[in-house]
Design a protein around this motif. Structure first.
Motif, PDB file in Angstrom:
ATOM      1  N   ASN A  49      -6.565   4.537   0.010  1.00 49.49           N
ATOM      2  CA  ASN A  49      -7.941   4.670  -0.454  1.00 49.49           C
ATOM      3  C   ASN A  49      -8.392   6.124  -0.617  1.00 49.49           C
ATOM      4  O   ASN A  49      -9.530   6.390  -0.957  1.00 49.49           O
ATOM      5  CB  ASN A  49      -8.890   3.950   0.517  1.00 49.49           C
ATOM      6  CG  ASN A  49      -8.651   2.457   0.518  1.00 49.49           C
ATOM      7  OD1 ASN A  49      -7.986   1.925  -0.388  1.00 49.49           O
ATOM      8  ND2 ASN A  49      -9.151   1.776   1.519  1.00 49.49           N
ATOM      9  N   ASN A  66      -6.733  -4.265  -1.869  1.00 48.08           N
ATOM     10  CA  ASN A  66      -7.864  -4.249  -0.927  1.00 48.08           C
ATOM     11  C   ASN A  66      -8.626  -5.576  -0.962  1.00 48.08           C
ATOM     12  O   ASN A  66      -9.008  -6.108   0.077  1.00 48.08           O
ATOM     13  CB  ASN A  66      -8.814  -3.097  -1.237  1.00 48.08           C
ATOM     14  CG  ASN A  66      -8.266  -1.765  -0.763  1.00 48.08           C
ATOM     15  OD1 ASN A  66      -7.374  -1.728   0.092  1.00 48.08           O
ATOM     16  ND2 ASN A  66      -8.774  -0.679  -1.318  1.00 48.08           N
ATOM     17  N   ARG A 121       0.805  -1.215   0.000  1.00 49.45           N
ATOM     18  CA  ARG A 121       0.000   0.000   0.000  1.00 49.45           C
ATOM     19  C   ARG A 121       0.846   1.277   0.000  1.00 49.45           C
ATOM     20  O   ARG A 121       0.424   2.279  -0.585  1.00 49.45           O
ATOM     21  CB  ARG A 121      -0.921   0.017   1.223  1.00 49.45           C
ATOM     22  CG  ARG A 121      -2.229  -0.686   0.984  1.00 49.45           C
ATOM     23  CD  ARG A 121      -3.081  -0.573   2.203  1.00 49.45           C
ATOM     24  NE  ARG A 121      -4.467  -0.915   1.914  1.00 49.45           N
ATOM     25  CZ  ARG A 121      -5.400  -1.007   2.838  1.00 49.45           C
ATOM     26  NH1 ARG A 121      -5.092  -0.780   4.106  1.00 49.45           N
ATOM     27  NH2 ARG A 121      -6.627  -1.316   2.527  1.00 49.45           N
ATOM     28  N   SER A 164     -12.489  -3.629   3.686  1.00 49.39           N
ATOM     29  CA  SER A 164     -12.506  -2.317   3.031  1.00 49.39           C
ATOM     30  C   SER A 164     -13.017  -2.435   1.609  1.00 49.39           C
ATOM     31  O   SER A 164     -12.975  -3.475   1.023  1.00 49.39           O
ATOM     32  CB  SER A 164     -11.123  -1.702   3.044  1.00 49.39           C
ATOM     33  OG  SER A 164     -10.168  -2.609   2.589  1.00 49.39           O
TER      34      SER A 164
END
Lengths: 543, 129
Positions: B107, A363, A319, A543
């Motif tokens: 995100n 994710n 990430r 998520s």
């Protein structure tokens, strides 16, 4: 003295074998003379029928009888040969209680055996004791079998069972039987998986070596309840109540129950994971017992867990660079982007889109690892599903416009709030809707229907898109699976979406299925109990 | 004067990106490369908002928030987590220290992060006035 006894027993054998022939003769005679008997002795027709019934039973049992008793256990008939061997007059025994021939043996109480016989209507074996006319005492193993008429006991038959003294045909037969039985015993004993056999009320009748090893016990635990010996726990170390024991379910529902999510705590306090298969043993449509087979899968689970944890760790690490790429492309196409050519701006968009897809994949992988580790949470709260659908519709608006799809949303009016986890429900809706958009050619029609069909809430998402090939429909919910017909048209998609949706619904008490025809379209149905999703505690959200 | 924002983040590339975006929006940005440095600067500068990563060497984000709350000024300081871990035990851990903003970096677009910060500071100002 011993020789004399043997002689008597051999004679006894011959006499008994011949008594079968006598019995058959008796039946013929009885049928033939039935009317005469009635007039001669003034017997009621019922009595004759009753005696005939008894004789049919005896022939059916294929055994030579010694005594016949009425339902109270009083002797009503004696084998004539036994009479003469014992030197008895019939009158001396008629009406006497069968109990005079029976006695307690180690480990069995005659009184309790009779009780079992009366309750369960099953035959039992006991030692029969008496004396020949020469005063010699005898001990014989006999079977006492109830005579049943319309399932109630009308009497008892006492017959001698095969001798084990090694003489005569019947003895050889039983030796073979014993050998066959011993062979089966050895086979079951040698099976590498734990095997426990129980009777119909789940009391253990057999346990093999592997079972003893897995349970860390020296005893074969025969006669004890399976619920006491194989005490199972679930993932959260909660003891399984007897009614939820796989064997209880197998016996109750008459079906095979399989699971890999049971645990036991061994005598040395180590906790191990078991794969369990419980099956009912069915004979002539009736359950006579159960078999439970289990094996230690602690190591397999550890490896599986390590793999999933690795995926989780790697995904978290991924990430950070993905964030860097995402934010810097954003910075580049933002401030000072006036200096960029259209071509350069286009390249940046491609980088950004590719990166977004990678973030989506990470994710999804994280969600899968949470589902597989069982660490994710379901937190139901009163939620308006219509609002969730509207919010997803706003999110997907750009891609709907791009593909010029037509989307309709129909909902029952007055839909109540439902107790469900809004994040998970949103994810389910989002997955189904993006699939419909992605896998439908331009200018397609997509319809969402929300309704109640007690006891469930039903969400229906249908499209007139590519459809799922019939030969691949059974794999659509498996991890990383993507159908051939969409692979060639669209390389996007992770093959994880429906797997995640199905896993979530399985744990939340919901359900999902579909109808699809290639080239015509697909309709997905999702149901969730109107009373709400099942809550689940854990450490991770999806998520 | 524009509010001061402290960015506590060990990855330089990430720290620079968020600093650039916030500076462009007109904020006065301070930077720290781990929790220990973050605490030092926070106690000295009393920024209006502190952005905290979780996984950092030496003093991590959760430990930093804990120590911050032990301080007279720090116990009411405005804090926002900006991280890539989203375990609920971490979320719960920081909530214990009254930190309710928890953003997962990958995100969020940078613009949206800035927007979120703007709204939070605006709400805080309105509350105080």
């Amino acid at each position: 003295m011993l020789e004399y006894q043997d002689y008597i027993l051999t004679e006894f054998n011959i006499v008994l074998l011949s008594s079968i022939a006598i019995l058959i003769f008796l039946i013929v005679l009885l049928i033939f003379e039935a009317s005469k008997i009635r007039s001669k002795f003034g017997m009621e027709e019922e009595d004759i029928e009753h005696r005939l019934d008894l004789l049919r039973h005896l022939v059916g049992a294929g055994k030579a009888y010694l005594f016949i008793a009425d339902k109270e256990g009083a002797v009503v008939d004696i084998n004539p040969d036994i009479q003469s061997l014992m030197g008895l007059e019939p009158n001396q025994l008629y009406g006497k209680d069968l109990g005079i021939f029976t006695e307690d043996t180690p480990g069995s109480n005659v009184e309790s055996l009779w009780q079992v016989l009366r309750d369960k209507k099953l035959p039992f074996h006991l030692q029969l004791r008496g004396a020949w006319k020469n005063g010699e005492e005898f001990m014989e193993t006999a079977e006492i079998r109830p005579l049943l008429a319309e399932n109630s006991i009308v009497g008892f038959v006492v017959s001698r069972i095969g001798s084990t003294d090694g003489e005569g045909q019947s003895a050889e037969g039983s030796e073979e039987l014993e050998k066959a039985y011993a062979k089966e015993q050895v086979i079951v004993e040698s099976i590498g998986d734990g095997v426990i056999v129980t009777d119909a009320v789940a009391d253990i009748v057999m346990m093999n070596k592997a079972a003893r090893e897995i349970l860390d016990t020296q005893e074969s635990e025969i006669g004890k309840s399976i619920y006491e010996i194989l005490q199972l726990e679930d993932e959260n170390s909660a003891m399984l109540l007897p009614q939820y024991h796989p064997l209880a379910e197998a016996l109750e529902d008459e079906r095979r129950v399989m699971s890999r999510s049971y645990y036991i705590v061994r005598n040395d306090f180590t906790r191990i994971s078991l794969a369990v298969t419980a099956s009912p043993v069915i004979v002539d449509d009736g359950i006579v017992g159960g078999v439970i087979v289990f094996r230690d899968i602690t190591k397999e689970k550890d490896i599986d867990r390590a793999k999933t944890e690795f995926v989780s760790l790697a995904s978290h690490q991924l990430r950070t660079p993905l964030t860097t790429i995402s934010w810097y492309t954003e910075l580049l196409s933002g401030a000072g982007s006036d200096n960029l050519t259209d071509e350069q701006r286009n390249y940046l968009d491609v980088i950004y889109d590719g990166n977004q897809r990678m973030i989506g994949l990470v994710n999804a992988l994280l969600n899968v690892s949470r589902l597989e580790l069982g660490t994710f949470i379901i937190e139901p709260e009163p939620t308006k599903v219509q609002d969730l659908i509207m919010s997803v519709l706003r999110d997907v608006q750009p891609s709907v416009e791009e593909k010029q799809h037509e989307i309709a949303f129909n909902s029952e009016e007055e839909m109540p709030e439902i107790n469900l986890d809004p994040r998970l429900m949103r994810m389910i809706i989002q997955n189904l809707l993006t699939n419909a958009i992605k896998y439908t050619p331009d200018k397609g029609k997509i319809t969402i229907d929300l309704s109640r069909h007690y006891p469930d809430l039903i969400l229906k998402v249908s499209d007139n898109g590519f459809g799922i090939p019939i030969n691949q429909q059974d794999r659509i919910f498996t991890k990383l699976f993507r159908a051939d017909n969409v692979l060639s048209k669209n390389t996007e998609g992770t093959g994880l979406g429906l797997y995640i949706v199905k896993s979530v619904l399985d744990r939340a008490g919901g359900n999902i299925w579909f109808e699809s025809e290639e080239g015509k379209g697909t309709t997905f149905y999702v149901t969730i109990p109107l009373e709400g999703m099942k809550a689940k505690s854990g450490t991770k959200t999806l998520s | 004067m524009m509010p001061k924002i402290l960015v506590v983040e060990d990855m330089e590339a990430i720290r620079q990106a968020i600093t650039a975006a916030l500076a462009k929006a007109g904020y006065n940005v301070l930077q720290a490369k781990d929790g220990a440095e973050g605490l030092e600067i926070a106690f000295l500068e009393h920024p209006e908002l502190i952005l905290v990563d979780i996984i950092m060497p030496e003093v991590d984000g959760i430990e930093m928030v804990k120590r911050l709350r032990d301080d007279d000024w720090g116990k009411t300081a405005s804090v926002m987590m900006l991280t890539n871990v989203e375990d609920s035990d971490k979320i719960v851990a920081v909530q214990k220290y009254h930190v309710y903003d928890y953003l997962v970096k990958s995100n969020w677009e940078l613009d949206d992060v800035v927007e979120h910060i703007k709204n939070k500071l605006k709400a805080a100002t309105e509350e105080n006035s």
